[in-house]
Design an enzyme around this catalytic site. Structure first.
Site, short mmCIF file in Angstrom:
data_model
loop_
_atom_site.label_atom_id
_atom_site.label_comp_id
_atom_site.label_asym_id
_atom_site.label_seq_id
_atom_site.Cartn_x
_atom_site.Cartn_y
_atom_site.Cartn_z
CG ASP A 86 -33.57 -21.47 -22.61
OD1 ASP A 86 -34.38 -22.01 -21.85
OD2 ASP A 86 -32.74 -20.62 -22.23
NE ARG A 127 -41.68 -20.32 -18.00
CZ ARG A 127 -40.39 -20.14 -17.81
NH1 ARG A 127 -39.72 -20.91 -16.97
NH2 ARG A 127 -39.75 -19.19 -18.45
#
Lengths: 326, 425
Positions: free
Chosen positions: B306, B64
């Protein structure tokens, strides 16, 4: 037997359904009195939280609450902080602080009334959440059918239209099956999913569905606003293939079938104009019965419980305590 | 110096564990054997009963940064990796700005050098800003070590753009990773189309939305002579499509499966639990069974989590509003043990091969085997104790996982990378 919330039909027990339908009969008798109000919910507050446009469900709940002497507040979504970017979660915290007793909620997102219910002490009534559930509609439909067939076991109801987008189809079919009614769906292949429960017959051909010999034909409103892609070529074609045309109405009259529709009707799409004058149309009965059913529901639910902890932004309680393979 | 005594050693080559001592000197495995003498000054760890195995490598994580540091940072993400026994990761490029240029990649790599105790690799975008229109400046990214190109989070929707990218970048020795989804079919719903989507009143995403692109992208790779890596496969027919293409033998295709697609079905969503909202969505038990079969058979080259963190605020919304994703780094290894190795669905060799060796091979890195002469990159796993995934236990900044507050069998006790002990419980 009391419950805090009414969120769905699936979790209602048979005796709860019977109780609500009986109570509705009692409340309906009140409509013929000169004074239609009783003090059952005097001092209680009902908040109407409608994120989606609604005329009949909204006014039906409002009338029901007022006839029980509750104080009704309309949460004006158009002028609320929601338009300033406030999240639903923040709105719930605000509403909880107001200590309202009942919240009647309609929202485009399935599951949202349940989320509100987990976070407030108020009794939450689902007035329609996306294509998920519309429990009071199902109850008023069942009530309307029971007025014509006091013992509806073995009767057949054919629900016609946009099943994919319909909360009414889901709730009403679940409830009718709990009462022993047989249910079938009819509609375009693009709008009647192949994975509907096996207990519900699935038709895409009108003639085949009529050969199933239904007692009630329940038309759903074609919700063009919910269709993000084209599901059928045109409303003209829809009316011709799945609608109640003048010719089909003659056959329905001959067979003595009842016609229902949750409203508002798209005239010339689901049904031709002449249906409005058909003596076995129950459409206005449904509207009238909506009030007594909603009175029964409001009167039945019990707000309360412990004031939820103001622990901000903790994920809602999970449905199951264990993970992995069942 | 470190002497691990009486460990049971796992490898990718056999489900059997070999008992022995392992001596690590200056970050390298110097000796393996029985009753090794303790060199002067060596720290001795009694590993009896515990499993010594190569550390894991996760080829699909979302850290992120830059842009969404409220969800995860390179520091918290890499600490979550260590917590789960992972000593190397490949970041996906769907950050803000997207990792579509040498400048953006350089910033991330510099940041990682300063803020992570493990190597952090990154993929680069196929197209500028992941918009699927113009090719990203690929060569500049390659110079910085980028090997994997992907618009992950989305499919590169225009096949002509992807074909050109494959023809171009294959010449630089790069490969493509595909998030497979026809957006017009899938919609934003992150729920499998089926019985559950009907029950919950949410229009589902059909498996064909995924399968069409799996097939399309392998065909494009076939045409371009490129290597395509299919990410997070969720459906039975998707697995079978990859199996068929692999059996032809004339296209370079690899594929990954995520632990959550092996473990959970759409039924787990229950009463709209957003911890089970992910993309591709959870499918049915038949799909889970097929994916497990594909993993054991080798249709799936690797396991990747993931790892997709989101803040509690975002996940506490209703199902439709909440973002897709589940964290995985803290929990993957223990959950693989609990649900598969312990019940003997597959052996430790599958874990080591698919979650350690193959992902490193995919990235062109040396494999971290427990062998003399290799760098020490390993972990000790205790099968006798349990792990409770409390908020305090998790090192990821976000805790959007169904495992939160769950207790599973197994625990990562010790993680070694070269001369460093990264974790010791």
């Amino acid at each position: 037997m009391a419950r805090k919330d009414l969120l769905d039909i699936a979790s209602l027990r048979r005796e709860e359904i019977e109780f609500l339908l009986d109570q509705s009969t009692s409340f309906k008798k009140l409509f013929t009195h000169s004074v239609k109000k009783i003090p059952a919910l005097e001092g209680k507050s009902v908040l109407m939280l409608f994120y989606e446009a609604s005329t009949r469900t909204h006014s039906s709940f409002e009338v029901a609450a007022k006839r029980l002497s509750a104080e009704v507040t309309n949460f004006d979504v158009a002028h609320s902080s929601i338009t300033k970017g406030e999240s639903v979660r923040e709105t719930i915290e605000t509403l909880q602080a107001m200590r309202t007793d009942y919240i009647v909620v309609r929202h485009a997102h399935p599951g949202l009334p349940g989320m509100i219910a987990r976070q407030t002490t108020a009794s939450v009534i689902n007035a329609g959440d996306g294509a998920h559930e519309h429990p009071t509609q199902a109850l008023l439909d069942a009530f309307t059918i029971k007025e014509k067939f006091p013992d509806p076991r073995g009767k057949k109801v054919l629900i016609i239209g946009d099943i994919l987008h319909s909360r009414v189809a889901r709730s009403t079919s679940t409830l009718l099956q709990k009462l022993g009614v047989e249910v079938a769906y009819l509609g375009p292949g693009s709008l009647v999913p192949k994975y509907v429960p096996a207990s519900i017959r699935r038709f895409t051909d009108y003639e085949a569905a009529m050969a199933w010999a239904p007692d009630v034909v329940y038309l759903l409103r074609v919700q063009l606003e919910r269709q993000d892609v084209q599901f059928f070529p045109s409303v003209r074609e829809y009316h011709r293939v799945y609608g109640i045309t003048t010719t089909r109405l003659a056959e329905i009259r001959d067979r003595g079938l009842y016609i229902m529709h949750p409203g508002p009707v798209n005239r010339g799409v689901e049904l031709c104009d002449a249906v409005m004058d058909y003596e076995r149309s129950l459409i206005t009965n449904q509207v009238e019965n909506g009030i007594s059913i909603r009175m029964a529901v409001l009167d039945w639910l019990t707000p309360g419980g412990e004031f939820p902890r103001q622990e901000s932004y903790v994920a809602p309680q999970r449905a199951s305590a264990t993970v992995g393979r069942p | 110096m470190l002497l691990l005594q009486n460990a049971r050693i796992a490898s990718e080559n056999s489900p059997l564990l070999i008992e022995g001592d392992v001596l690590i000197v200056e970050g390298k495995i110097q000796a393996i054997g029985h009753n090794l003498a303790t060199p002067k000054g060596a720290r001795v760890i009694d590993a009896r009963g515990r499993i010594l195995m190569p550390a894991m490598f996760d080829a699909h994580v979302h850290f992120r940064a830059p842009g969404f540091e409220n969800k995860e940072t390179i520091t918290t993400g890499s600490e979550a990796a260590i917590n789960g026994g992972v000593t190397g990761v490949v970041m996906m490029p769907n950050t803000r700005p997207a990792l579509d240029s040498a400048t953006a990649i350089a910033t991330v790599l510099e940041n990682a050098k300063l803020r992570s105790r493990i190597p952090v690799y990154t993929s680069g975008c196929v197209t500028k800003n992941r918009e699927g229109k113009e090719l990203a400046e690929i060569e500049g990214m390659r110079e910085l070590g980028v090997k994997m190109l992907t618009d992950d989070g989305d499919t590169t929707n225009d096949p002509a753009v992807l074909l050109r990218a494959m023809q171009y970048a294959t010449e630089f020795g790069m490969f493509f990773a595909s998030h497979c989804e026809v957006p017009e079919l899938a919609g934003p719903r992150a729920l499998n189309e089926g019985v559950m989507s009907y029950r919950l009143g949410i229009k589902g995403s059909p498996t064909c939305a995924e399968e069409i692109i799996i097939d399309r992208d392998i065909r494009l790779a076939h045409a371009a002579g490129a290597h395509v890596h299919i990410q997070h496969v969720s459906s039975k027919l998707g697995m079978e499509t990859i199996r068929w293409w692999k059996s032809r033998g004339d296209v370079q295709v690899t594929a990954e499966v995520a632990p959550h697609h092996l473990l959970f079905t759409d039924e787990h969503i229950g009463d709209y639990d957003t911890n089970y909202k992910m993309n591709p969505p959870l499918r049915t038990q038949a799909d889970c069974d097929a994916l497990l079969e594909g993993l054991i058979e080798g249709v799936f080259d690797l396991i990747a989590t993931d790892h997709a963190p989101h803040t509690p605020f975002e996940k506490a919304q209703d199902f439709m509003s909440a973002p897709n994703g589940i964290t995985g780094l803290d929990t993957a290894l223990v959950s693989l043990y609990h649900y598969f190795v312990e019940p003997k669905k597959f052996g430790w060799d599958v874990v080591v091969k698919r979650y350690s060796a193959e992902p490193r091979r995919l990235m062109g890195l040396p494999v971290a085997a427990i062998e003399v002469g290799q760098q020490a990159e390993c972990l000790l796993f205790d099968t006798e104790v349990e792990t409770t995934f409390t908020r305090e236990f998790m090192k990821s900044k976000s805790q959007n996982t169904p495992f939160l507050d769950q207790t599973l069998k197994g625990r990562v006790d010790l993680v070694i990378l070269g001369t460093e002990i990264l974790l010791e419980r």
